[in-house]
Design a protein around this motif. Structure first.
Motif, PDB file in Angstrom:
ATOM      1  N   PHE A 218       0.794  -1.234   0.000  1.00  0.00           N
ATOM      2  CA  PHE A 218       0.000   0.000   0.000  1.00  0.00           C
ATOM      3  C   PHE A 218       0.826   1.283   0.000  1.00  0.00           C
ATOM      4  O   PHE A 218       0.250   2.366  -0.126  1.00  0.00           O
ATOM      5  N   SER A 221       0.450   3.422  -3.184  1.00  0.00           N
ATOM      6  CA  SER A 221      -0.876   4.041  -3.274  1.00  0.00           C
ATOM      7  C   SER A 221      -0.971   5.252  -2.357  1.00  0.00           C
ATOM      8  O   SER A 221      -1.500   6.307  -2.748  1.00  0.00           O
ATOM      9  N   GLY A 224       0.728   8.106  -3.752  1.00  0.00           N
ATOM     10  CA  GLY A 224      -0.107   8.755  -4.759  1.00  0.00           C
ATOM     11  C   GLY A 224      -1.073   9.747  -4.128  1.00  0.00           C
ATOM     12  O   GLY A 224      -1.281  10.853  -4.647  1.00  0.00           O
ATOM     13  N   ILE A 397      -8.227   8.127  -4.901  1.00  0.00           N
ATOM     14  CA  ILE A 397      -7.166   7.116  -4.855  1.00  0.00           C
ATOM     15  C   ILE A 397      -7.125   6.443  -3.485  1.00  0.00           C
ATOM     16  O   ILE A 397      -6.983   5.220  -3.373  1.00  0.00           O
ATOM     17  N   GLN A 400     -10.081   4.050  -3.089  1.00  0.00           N
ATOM     18  CA  GLN A 400      -9.899   2.864  -3.908  1.00  0.00           C
ATOM     19  C   GLN A 400      -8.886   1.906  -3.278  1.00  0.00           C
ATOM     20  O   GLN A 400      -9.122   0.697  -3.185  1.00  0.00           O
ATOM     21  N   ALA A 401      -7.742   2.454  -2.825  1.00  0.00           N
ATOM     22  CA  ALA A 401      -6.688   1.621  -2.261  1.00  0.00           C
ATOM     23  C   ALA A 401      -7.134   0.948  -0.970  1.00  0.00           C
ATOM     24  O   ALA A 401      -6.912  -0.256  -0.771  1.00  0.00           O
ATOM     25  N   SER A 405      -8.166  -3.153  -0.540  1.00  0.00           N
ATOM     26  CA  SER A 405      -7.338  -3.915   0.391  1.00  0.00           C
ATOM     27  C   SER A 405      -8.124  -4.412   1.596  1.00  0.00           C
ATOM     28  O   SER A 405      -7.625  -5.217   2.375  1.00  0.00           O
TER      29      SER A 405
END
Length: 419
Positions: A218, A221, A224, A397, A400-401, A405
């Motif tokens: 992770f 991500s 990001g 983002i 979503q991550a 997960s």
């Protein structure tokens, strides 16, 4: 965990170091537009464009050299790298204070960028002396020290600016040098010899540093998310002074006061509110709250047309301070002890990319929408509007991550709190 005999005292040392570092930076913010106008003989909107290139020059050097310094700190320890960073800041302020032309301002910023900022190494230092479950809270204390520096720094700089645009730079140089002397005699090393690793050229570059973090779940991500959050945050240092002069005709003293107010709010959020927030909601939902508040703050400031309203939207803007410590805590807890410097080098690389792109975008947007006849409308708050959009992208983002997960749906165990 570390060779530091008194981690609590060492933490205080680091926080003082960060505070003095930001104090010096905050001193020069209110007078920078005036100095740029003086050296370029142009109005504030045009001078803002030069300010964007000035900030980006510093950030470009940070982008190249921060991963090198992060890896060097993993090899040789945090203390020497931190002291070198403070030396770079001292030289930077002196060069800017004596600058006869705008070229010398760029030379000063390049020197400071090469030597590296102190905060990245300070963050790795704190990771060395702090248990994983408490890192997010202690990273929040760094934010509080930053906020405290911006409480006092701009207020001092605004008042010093009344005596001349260059006076604050010399005061900032003296403060940075005092911090260097302080660190040399007081600050112990935090990374023991057994935890150090060899310097790896492949990992000591921005792209290599970020790629090397792929092995940690992770982290990419979250980097990001940090990218878009930091990109948005560049609107504050890039155009705040120019925006308030253009929109409200503020003086350096008024700019300093506004930044001090924001610093107070920011210090309260990261010094007093981050710990109970993480205790109640955990790192993940604390980040979510910060993203929501930051979005409200940026969109509000974009359209506000009164000084009172601007102060009102500073509050949710400061509440966005939940994001940085939460993200750093999530990433740091997933990285090995001997890679904390590398992680912070990666974080600095991301921040440096945004500091290259953000000021250019913010200042060019500001200049275009305030002086260009081709602009569809007069919109001095356009950079804040663009920042709000960047926060929304970063939030997407993050959701979503964490959702893919299972972290978002999972009941997160709050971080334990110790006094």
């Amino acid at each position: 965990m570390t060779g530091v005999k008194n981690p609590r005292l060492a933490l205080i040392f680091i926080l003082i170091t960060v505070f003095i570092d930001i104090l010096g930076l905050g001193i020069i913010v209110p007078v920078l537009p005036g100095l740029l106008e003086e050296l370029t003989a142009e109005k504030v909107s045009s001078a803002a464009a030069y300010g964007g290139f000035l900030i980006s020059a510093y950030a470009l050097m940070q982008f190249v050299f921060s991963p090198i310094l992060g890896n060097l700190s993993d090899r040789f320890g945090r203390r020497p790298v931190l002291l070198a960073s403070l030396l770079g800041l001292t030289l930077d302020y002196l060069l800017m204070g004596f600058a006869p032309t705008i070229i010398w301002l760029f030379v000063g910023r390049i020197v400071a960028g090469i030597m590296g900022a102190a905060i990245g190494t300070a963050t790795a230092y704190i990771a060395d002396i702090t248990p994983k479950e408490k890192r997010a809270q202690n990273f929040g204390l760094i934010g509080a020290a930053v906020g405290a520096g911006f409480i006092i720094g701009p207020a001092i700089g605004g008042q010093l600016g009344e005596f001349g645009t260059r006076v604050p730079f010399f005061v900032a140089a003296a403060v940075a040098f005092a911090n260097l002397v302080y660190g040399y005699f007081v600050l112990p090393e935090s990374l023991g010899m057994r935890k150090r690793r060899r310097f790896d050229v492949k990992r000591a570059n921005p792209i290599g540093t970020i790629q090397s973090l792929k092995k940690f779940p992770f982290v990419l991500s979250f980097l990001g998310v940090l990218f878009f959050f930091s990109l948005a945050g560049q609107a504050y240092p890039s155009i705040w002074s120019f925006f308030t002069i253009e929109r409200f005709q503020w003086t350096p003293a008024q700019i300093g006061i506004s930044l001090s107010v924001f610093g107070i709010m920011f210090a309260v959020v990261q010094g007093a509110l981050i710990r109970p927030a993480i205790k109640m909601f955990g790192d993940i939902w604390t980040v979510v709250m910060g993203l929501v508040f930051a979005t409200i703050g940026f969109f509000g400031m974009a359209f506000i047309d009164t000084a009172v309203g601007l102060y009102i939207f500073l509050l949710p803007g400061a509440m966005g301070g939940f994001v940085g410590p939460g993200l750093n805590g999530l990433m740091s807890s997933r990285v090995d002890d001997n890679a904390q410097g590398e992680l912070q080098g990666g974080v600095n690389a991301v921040n440096s990319i945004t500091a290259i792109l953000g000021p250019l975008a913010a200042t060019q947007l500001f200049a275009f929408f305030t002086i260009s006849p081709k602009a569809p409308a007069y919109f001095p708050g356009v950079a804040f509007f663009a920042a709000g959009i960047a926060i929304v992208v970063g939030a997407a983002i993050f959701f979503q991550a964490t959702w893919r997960s299972g972290l978002l749906a999972k009941k997160e165990k709050p971080s334990p709190q110790n006094d």
